[in-house]
Scaffold this active site. Structure first.
Site, PDB file in Angstrom:
ATOM      1  N   ASP A 292       0.867  -1.174   0.000  1.00  0.00           N
ATOM      2  CA  ASP A 292       0.000   0.000   0.000  1.00  0.00           C
ATOM      3  C   ASP A 292       0.907   1.228   0.000  1.00  0.00           C
ATOM      4  O   ASP A 292       2.117   1.119   0.165  1.00  0.00           O
ATOM      5  CB  ASP A 292      -0.867  -0.058   1.271  1.00  0.00           C
ATOM      6  N   HIS A 293       0.327   2.379  -0.203  1.00  0.00           N
ATOM      7  CA  HIS A 293       1.072   3.632  -0.111  1.00  0.00           C
ATOM      8  C   HIS A 293       0.805   4.272   1.248  1.00  0.00           C
ATOM      9  O   HIS A 293      -0.334   4.613   1.567  1.00  0.00           O
ATOM     10  CB  HIS A 293       0.644   4.589  -1.225  1.00  0.00           C
ATOM     11  N   PHE A 469      -5.045   4.534   1.171  1.00  0.00           N
ATOM     12  CA  PHE A 469      -6.138   3.631   0.773  1.00  0.00           C
ATOM     13  C   PHE A 469      -5.848   2.942  -0.555  1.00  0.00           C
ATOM     14  O   PHE A 469      -6.716   2.856  -1.407  1.00  0.00           O
ATOM     15  CB  PHE A 469      -7.481   4.379   0.704  1.00  0.00           C
ATOM     16  N   HIS A 470      -4.627   2.413  -0.713  1.00  0.00           N
ATOM     17  CA  HIS A 470      -4.244   1.755  -1.963  1.00  0.00           C
ATOM     18  C   HIS A 470      -3.801   0.300  -1.761  1.00  0.00           C
ATOM     19  O   HIS A 470      -2.759  -0.100  -2.276  1.00  0.00           O
ATOM     20  CB  HIS A 470      -3.096   2.519  -2.633  1.00  0.00           C
ATOM     21  N   PRO A 471      -4.548  -0.517  -1.018  1.00  0.00           N
ATOM     22  CA  PRO A 471      -4.094  -1.905  -0.843  1.00  0.00           C
ATOM     23  C   PRO A 471      -4.158  -2.678  -2.159  1.00  0.00           C
ATOM     24  O   PRO A 471      -5.141  -2.593  -2.893  1.00  0.00           O
ATOM     25  CB  PRO A 471      -5.085  -2.473   0.177  1.00  0.00           C
TER      26      PRO A 471
END
Length: 531
Positions: A292-293, A469-471
């Protein structure tokens, strides 16, 4: 039992795309199953409404990560959309595709057909670009992509400061080369959110061959001789079954898709056995490779340059913001989660940017959980867009209604800690050393100008870190032992079952992941239809 040709599990960023494309042929009978509700909550459709939809159990699963030893043992709230449109209904609306090299690397990993030249047509197909059509952009697609309807001197000055350090101004991050600084484009139309439910599902939801059911929580997928045959789900406390004549497609995202696979018997056989689940297919990569980021959130005070803090904290300011939106469909209520974007390199020797900034003209102690500060300040969040740390999603019970564990390990590698420190120091340099900002007497409110040691800097910044919120990656595409799907997104060793969502990314893209997820669904639908 109802029978359908295609059963899609999850009506999010990918699922709505699949429902649209697979039902275009009236001969295909399509079922779309969504555990959340309809997207009729008004705040979904107002762009800045993410402040009302994230962390709201009406529209968000409200996950939390496990305590992270690499970040002072903090646990992070982890929003995922629980409504038609999924996370595209509650996200920050930012439209970023990533670098062309991201996809060329996917191809080099053995995923034929996933290079930049292969995926670009699907980005274009999806898009209705406000600026018009060219070699990189399309018009007439379901997804509206627009310029932001807010410009602030503070953000323009940040661009000027970045330019002093060799980071050029740019108007388009989506040509395959995203180096530069400029305003994000957003998934909006006329000042309203364009989720995949709005863009892809609403125009076609009355098709006779498409059935959409909400508040339906998938229990598991049933198999016959390693062929995916049925889906069991709960609706109104009643257990129901549906049968797939052709394919079952998992599009429940990087958290939901591996959970459904695991409860259905696909995953690490040792872990499944411990939970009393019979193994259908031993795939050790299910739930692994989670990345993720992570955004670090320094805050800088300024003088003689206005942020939005005082306007947002004022009743009169809020009234003016509301009136501007009502009468002009512009201003702060049309904002994406960030307004200004920047991609740059943590080291000049690098070929491509490895850092991304989301510059927000406001500040608060805790994102989404506290008031804006009562002084003028802004938040130039910085993120390593090529993290090497990996986590996992692991079920703890055979009941899919019980949340899986989300373990991120965000800063568990030396490389990621070093890049985090470099990102914070480059941010500090742009603001504290530029001629542009000198006249505004900037002050580093956090982590603190006195902190220069890399480890201490990262430790202090971790206290206010958040996910963007980038899983991705938990059902990764590839040819190695940890791959879950092949280049056609078919689950390995299983027939009639695919995963089509962000979980299939072998490596995360360089930037926000919603546009790439929509592209994956466009390409995945094409693969199914031309199978």
């Amino acid at each position: 039992m109802d029978k359908f040709d295609f059963i899609i599990l999850g009506a999010g960023s990918a699922g709505c795309v699949l429902a649209n494309r697979l039902s275009e042929n009236s001969a295909n009978k399509v079922l779309l199953i969504e555990a959340g509700g309809k997207d009729n909550y008004p705040w979904i459709h107002i762009p800045v409404g993410y402040f009302k939809t994230m962390h709201n159990p009406k529209t968000d699963w409200c996950y939390k990560t496990e305590p992270d030893e690499s970040m002072n043992n903090i646990s992070i709230r982890y929003p995922r959309g629980k409504t038609l449109g999924g996370s595209s209904s509650i996200n920050g609306l930012l439209y970023i595709r990533g670098q062309n090299r991201d996809y060329d690397i996917w191809r080099q990993l053995g995923n034929t057909g996933w290079g930049w030249d292969d995926v670009l047509p699907y980005f274009i197909k999806a898009e209705d670009q406000e600026r018009g059509k060219n070699e990189f952009h399309g018009i007439g697609g379901p997804l509206s992509v627009s310029d932001q309807r807010i410009h602030l001197p503070l953000l323009d000055e940040f661009q000027n400061a970045a330019e002093e350090f060799g980071i050029p101004k740019t108007k388009d991050f989506n040509t395959g080369d995203n180096h530069g600084c400029g305003y994000f484009q957003v998934t909006e139309k006329d000042g309203f959110r364009c989720s995949t439910a709005v863009g892809y599902l609403n125009p076609i939801k009355k098709r006779q061959n498409l059935k959409i059911i909400t508040h339906a929580h998938v229990k598991k997928i049933n198999f016959e001789n390693k062929i995916a045959k049925e889906v069991e789900y709960w609706q109104d406390n009643e257990l129901k079954k549906v049968q797939a004549n052709k394919e079952i497609i998992l599009s429940s995202g990087a958290i939901g898709s591996p959970q459904i696979l695991q409860v259905s018997g696909i995953g690490n056989s040792d872990k499944l056995r411990d939970l009393g689940i019979d193994t259908i297919q031993n795939l050790k990569g299910v739930g692994e490779n989670l990345h993720d980021h992570l955004m670090l959130r320094p805050v800088y005070k300024i003088n003689g340059l206005k942020s939005l803090n005082k306007k947002i904290n004022s009743l009169f300011g809020n009234l003016m913001i509301g009136l501007e939106y009502i009468f002009k469909r512009s201003g702060p209520m049309t904002m994406g989660a960030s307004q200004l974007c920047m991609f740059a390199k943590s080291d000049s020797s690098l070929e491509l940017p490895d850092l991304q900034w989301h510059v927000q003209p406001m500040s608060m102690d805790t994102l989404g959980a506290s008031k804006n500060h009562d002084f003028h300040a802004f938040t130039p969040t910085v993120s390593n867009i090529k993290p090497t740390s990996r986590g996992h999603v692991s079920i703890v019970d055979k009941d899919s209604r019980i949340y899986a564990k989300i373990k991120q390990n965000y800063l568990s590698t030396e490389n990621d800690r070093l890049i985090a420190a470099k990102g914070l120091k480059l941010t500090r340099k742009i603001i504290m050393e530029s001629e542009t900002f000198k006249k505004y007497s900037p002050e580093e409110y956090r982590p603190g100008i006195h902190i220069n040691d890399n480890e201490e800097l990262v430790k202090q910044a971790s206290n206010h870190a958040q996910t963007i919120f980038h899983p991705v990656g938990t059902c990764k595409m590839g040819q190695d032992d940890m791959a879950v799907v092949d280049e056609k997104l078919r689950v390995k060793g299983i027939k009639n079952l695919r995963v089509i969502d962000a979980s299939i990314m072998p490596n995360i893209t360089s930037g926000n992941t919603n546009a790439p997820t929509i592209m994956i669904a466009e390409k995945g639908a094409d693969m199914i239809l031309t199978n």
